[in-house]
Scaffold this motif. Structure first.
Motif, PDB file in Angstrom:
ATOM      1  N   GLY A   1       0.749  -1.316  -0.144  1.00 37.43           N
ATOM      2  CA  GLY A   1       0.106  -0.167  -0.005  1.00 37.43           C
ATOM      3  C   GLY A   1       0.567   1.358  -0.119  1.00 37.43           C
ATOM      4  O   GLY A   1       0.213   2.300   0.181  1.00 37.43           O
ATOM      5  N   ARG A   2       2.137   1.114  -0.107  1.00 31.39           N
ATOM      6  CA  ARG A   2       3.053   2.317   0.016  1.00 31.39           C
ATOM      7  C   ARG A   2       4.002   2.210  -1.105  1.00 31.39           C
ATOM      8  O   ARG A   2       4.818   1.472  -0.993  1.00 31.39           O
ATOM      9  N   SER A   3       4.300   2.929  -1.948  1.00 28.88           N
ATOM     10  CA  SER A   3       5.181   2.956  -3.036  1.00 28.88           C
ATOM     11  C   SER A   3       5.832   4.314  -3.457  1.00 28.88           C
ATOM     12  O   SER A   3       5.276   5.222  -2.697  1.00 28.88           O
TER      13      SER A   3
ATOM     14  N   GLN B   1       6.402   5.539  -6.427  1.00 28.98           N
ATOM     15  CA  GLN B   1       5.633   6.261  -7.596  1.00 28.98           C
ATOM     16  C   GLN B   1       4.030   5.556  -7.335  1.00 28.98           C
ATOM     17  O   GLN B   1       3.794   4.515  -7.335  1.00 28.98           O
ATOM     18  N   PHE B   2       3.152   6.653  -6.987  1.00 23.72           N
ATOM     19  CA  PHE B   2       1.845   6.031  -6.935  1.00 23.72           C
ATOM     20  C   PHE B   2       0.705   6.984  -7.505  1.00 23.72           C
ATOM     21  O   PHE B   2       1.278   8.076  -7.909  1.00 23.72           O
ATOM     22  N   HIS B   3      -0.424   6.747  -7.612  1.00 28.62           N
ATOM     23  CA  HIS B   3      -1.218   7.614  -8.508  1.00 28.62           C
ATOM     24  C   HIS B   3      -2.405   7.851  -7.671  1.00 28.62           C
ATOM     25  O   HIS B   3      -3.025   7.303  -6.581  1.00 28.62           O
ATOM     26  N   GLN B   4      -2.692   9.416  -7.621  1.00 30.73           N
ATOM     27  CA  GLN B   4      -3.827  10.075  -6.861  1.00 30.73           C
ATOM     28  C   GLN B   4      -4.955  10.716  -8.086  1.00 30.73           C
ATOM     29  O   GLN B   4      -4.769  10.726  -9.272  1.00 30.73           O
ATOM     30  N   VAL B   5      -5.987  10.633  -7.539  1.00 32.21           N
ATOM     31  CA  VAL B   5      -7.273  11.297  -8.315  1.00 32.21           C
ATOM     32  C   VAL B   5      -7.584  12.466  -7.189  1.00 32.21           C
ATOM     33  O   VAL B   5      -7.757  12.084  -6.121  1.00 32.21           O
TER      34      VAL B   5
ATOM     35  N   ALA C   1      -4.937   4.762   5.193  1.00 35.22           N
ATOM     36  CA  ALA C   1      -5.529   5.979   4.394  1.00 35.22           C
ATOM     37  C   ALA C   1      -5.664   5.649   2.919  1.00 35.22           C
ATOM     38  O   ALA C   1      -4.723   5.521   2.358  1.00 35.22           O
ATOM     39  N   VAL C   2      -7.301   5.900   2.763  1.00 36.47           N
ATOM     40  CA  VAL C   2      -7.291   5.720   1.262  1.00 36.47           C
ATOM     41  C   VAL C   2      -7.544   7.292   0.537  1.00 36.47           C
ATOM     42  O   VAL C   2      -7.287   7.371  -0.926  1.00 36.47           O
ATOM     43  N   GLY C   3      -7.478   8.190   1.374  1.00 35.16           N
ATOM     44  CA  GLY C   3      -7.448   9.604   0.882  1.00 35.16           C
ATOM     45  C   GLY C   3      -7.897  10.696   2.021  1.00 35.16           C
ATOM     46  O   GLY C   3      -7.946  10.275   3.000  1.00 35.16           O
ATOM     47  N   GLY C   4      -7.329  11.788   1.544  1.00 39.86           N
ATOM     48  CA  GLY C   4      -7.726  12.717   2.579  1.00 39.86           C
ATOM     49  C   GLY C   4      -7.403  14.146   1.793  1.00 39.86           C
ATOM     50  O   GLY C   4      -7.283  14.357   0.936  1.00 39.86           O
TER      51      GLY C   4
ATOM     52  N   ALA D   1      -7.400  14.329  -2.226  1.00 42.19           N
ATOM     53  CA  ALA D   1      -6.884  13.291  -3.027  1.00 42.19           C
ATOM     54  C   ALA D   1      -7.282  11.902  -2.571  1.00 42.19           C
ATOM     55  O   ALA D   1      -7.262  11.762  -1.342  1.00 42.19           O
ATOM     56  N   VAL D   2      -7.538  11.140  -3.574  1.00 43.54           N
ATOM     57  CA  VAL D   2      -7.545   9.721  -3.112  1.00 43.54           C
ATOM     58  C   VAL D   2      -6.545   8.903  -3.815  1.00 43.54           C
ATOM     59  O   VAL D   2      -5.804   9.438  -4.889  1.00 43.54           O
ATOM     60  N   GLY D   3      -5.834   7.942  -3.015  1.00 37.39           N
ATOM     61  CA  GLY D   3      -5.001   7.110  -3.648  1.00 37.39           C
ATOM     62  C   GLY D   3      -5.496   5.926  -4.526  1.00 37.39           C
ATOM     63  O   GLY D   3      -6.286   5.058  -3.978  1.00 37.39           O
TER      64      GLY D   3
END
Ligand code: AMP
Length: 438
Positions: free
Chosen positions: A120-122, A124-128, A280-283, A305-307
């Protein structure tokens, strides 16, 4: 030869996971559009100063986690660790952040933080994410939290908990900071090395430390919600009342502090119950003052932002069906060009269509069509060329039909063929005959 492999913490997203990824982005896009947000695309690199100025010099991200490098002309650049700073900068530059105007912008894309990789932690990751610039009223906060909740529901993680807090503002936060620092000082001996530094540099972060000793020491710390000025109190009460009236489930957590300095007043986060440590999926939160700090007009703002990876982990949804419906198979070299054209027309008419190389035997062509999982194989051999009709094999019902080989260029016949194939697929046998008549 051994492959080079990728970079630690930077992951490939390969099929079928990439299909889940895209499907989720589509669903989130639909929700964001329903709130009348427009998409903004900002570069992955910015001047380092942008993040140092906005996120806060003493935040973990700026101190330890940024990918920063000098460009060849000596300019210090950083791969964006989050989206808000870039979006606000871009909105100012494009003239979208102006007085008497509201900008509603969403973004999606990769972010970069040099954290220790784990589930769940990298790196490079992506957010919307979504940013609402130019509104300071509590309705804007409530609407943003509602949008956040709708995004989580669309992602298939409705069971995640939304926690909410108010961090106060320039009026009341300094006194709270001082109270927190004073409390921390009396527990200095129990705090970790990091937190001892935070005592003077960034006391709010004392509430965020994961060390057991610090958590115990801070358990009795003063709460921000007891230190809000009347304006912040009223604002926070109104946000909660609106959310309750709308039926959005949330909890108040007066110990929630977000990792970045620009937040004021409303802050929120969502945690999923099935994710372990990185839950945490977003905040997000309100960032009044940020637009001005980055050289724009004194506008308020709020966003989140959500991951994407975390949402996919939490949602555990299956990959959507993503395979060719039709495979066009030329059985001889002479059939290659007609097959090529037939596939082209079918694709233009909207089919997901595979085209095989010429020269397979019928048996091996069928094996291939089976493997691809297509519903229909369109076979073109010498007989078919003579009669100008392809054989349509329904792979599921194991039946053959015929269809015209040369479909007209305006696509009408191709669409009609697809419609009759779709009808045949749903079991209407009359329509199957229709396919033969095209
Ligand atoms: P933040 O702004 O740090 O709260 O990040 C917002 C969301 O992005 C988090 O709730 C996560 O879902 C996601 N996220 C943040 N950092 C990472 C990371 N290193 N790897 C994967 N997802 C992340």
């Amino acid at each position: 030869m051994k492959t080079l492999g990728g970079v630690k913490g930077f992951h490939d997203i390969v099929p079928p996971e990439s299909e889940r990824f895209t499907a989720l982005e589509h669903r989130l896009r639909d929700v964001l559009r329903s709130y009348n947000y427009d998409e903004i695309r900002v570069p992955v690199a910015e001047r380092t100063e942008l993040f140092a100025r906005s996120l806060g010099e003493t935040t973990d991200i700026v101190e330890k986690e940024m990918y920063t490098f000098d460009d060849r002309d000596g300019t210090s650049l950083t791969l964006r660790p989050e989206g808000t700073a870039s979006v606000v900068r871009a909105a100012i530059d494009a003239g979208l952040a102006q007085r008497e105007r509201v900008a509603k912008l969403y973004y999606m894309g990769p972010m970069f933080r040099r954290e220790r990789p784990q589930k769940g932690r990298s790196r490079q990751f992506h957010q919307v994410g979504a940013e609402l610039i130019g509104r300071d009223d509590p309705t804007a906060d409530a609407e943003t939290v509602t949008l956040f909740a709708d995004c989580l529901a669309a992602a298939g993680v409705p069971s995640s908990r939304i926690v909410l807090n108010s961090l106060g503002d320039a009026e009341c936060r300094p006194a709270y900071r001082a109270a927190l620092a004073a409390y921390g000082e009396t527990h200095r001996a129990e705090l970790c090395e990091n937190c001892r530094q935070r005592l003077t540099r960034n006391p709010l972060r004392l509430l965020d430390c994961k060390e057991e000793g610090c958590r115990r020491a801070m358990a009795g710390a003063p709460l921000v919600t007891d230190h809000l000025c009347p304006a912040c109190r009223t604002h926070f009460d109104e946000v909660q009342a609106l959310l309750r009236a709308t039926g959005v489930a949330f909890e108040i957590n007066p110990r929630l502090v977000r990792g970045l300095d620009y937040y004021v007043r409303t802050a929120f986060e969502a945690v999923a119950s099935n994710l372990g440590a990185q839950n945490a999926v977003g905040g997000g939160g309100r960032y009044d003052g940020l637009v001005e700090a980055l050289g724009g007009p004194p506008l308020a703002g709020i966003g989140f932002a959500v991951g994407v990876e975390r949402l996919l982990l939490a949602a555990d949804t299956a990959a959507p069906e993503a395979r060719a419906e039709i495979c066009v198979i030329p059985l001889s070299d002479a059939a290659a060009a007609p097959a090529f054209q037939l596939a082209h027309r079918l694709r233009a008419a909207g089919a997901r269509c595979e085209l095989e190389a010429a020269g397979r035997s019928v048996k091996s062509a069928m094996r291939r069509a089976d493997k691809l999982g297509v519903h229909f194989a369109l076979l073109i051999g010498d007989d078919e060329l003579r009669e100008r009709r392809a054989t349509v094999r329904d792979m599921r019902q194991q039946r053959d039909h015929r269809c015209a080989l040369a479909l007209d260029t305006d696509g009408g016949a191709a669409r009609a063929l697809l419609a009759s194939l779709a009808a045949a697929a749903s079991g209407a046998s009359d329509a199957t005959k229709g396919a033969t008549g095209v």
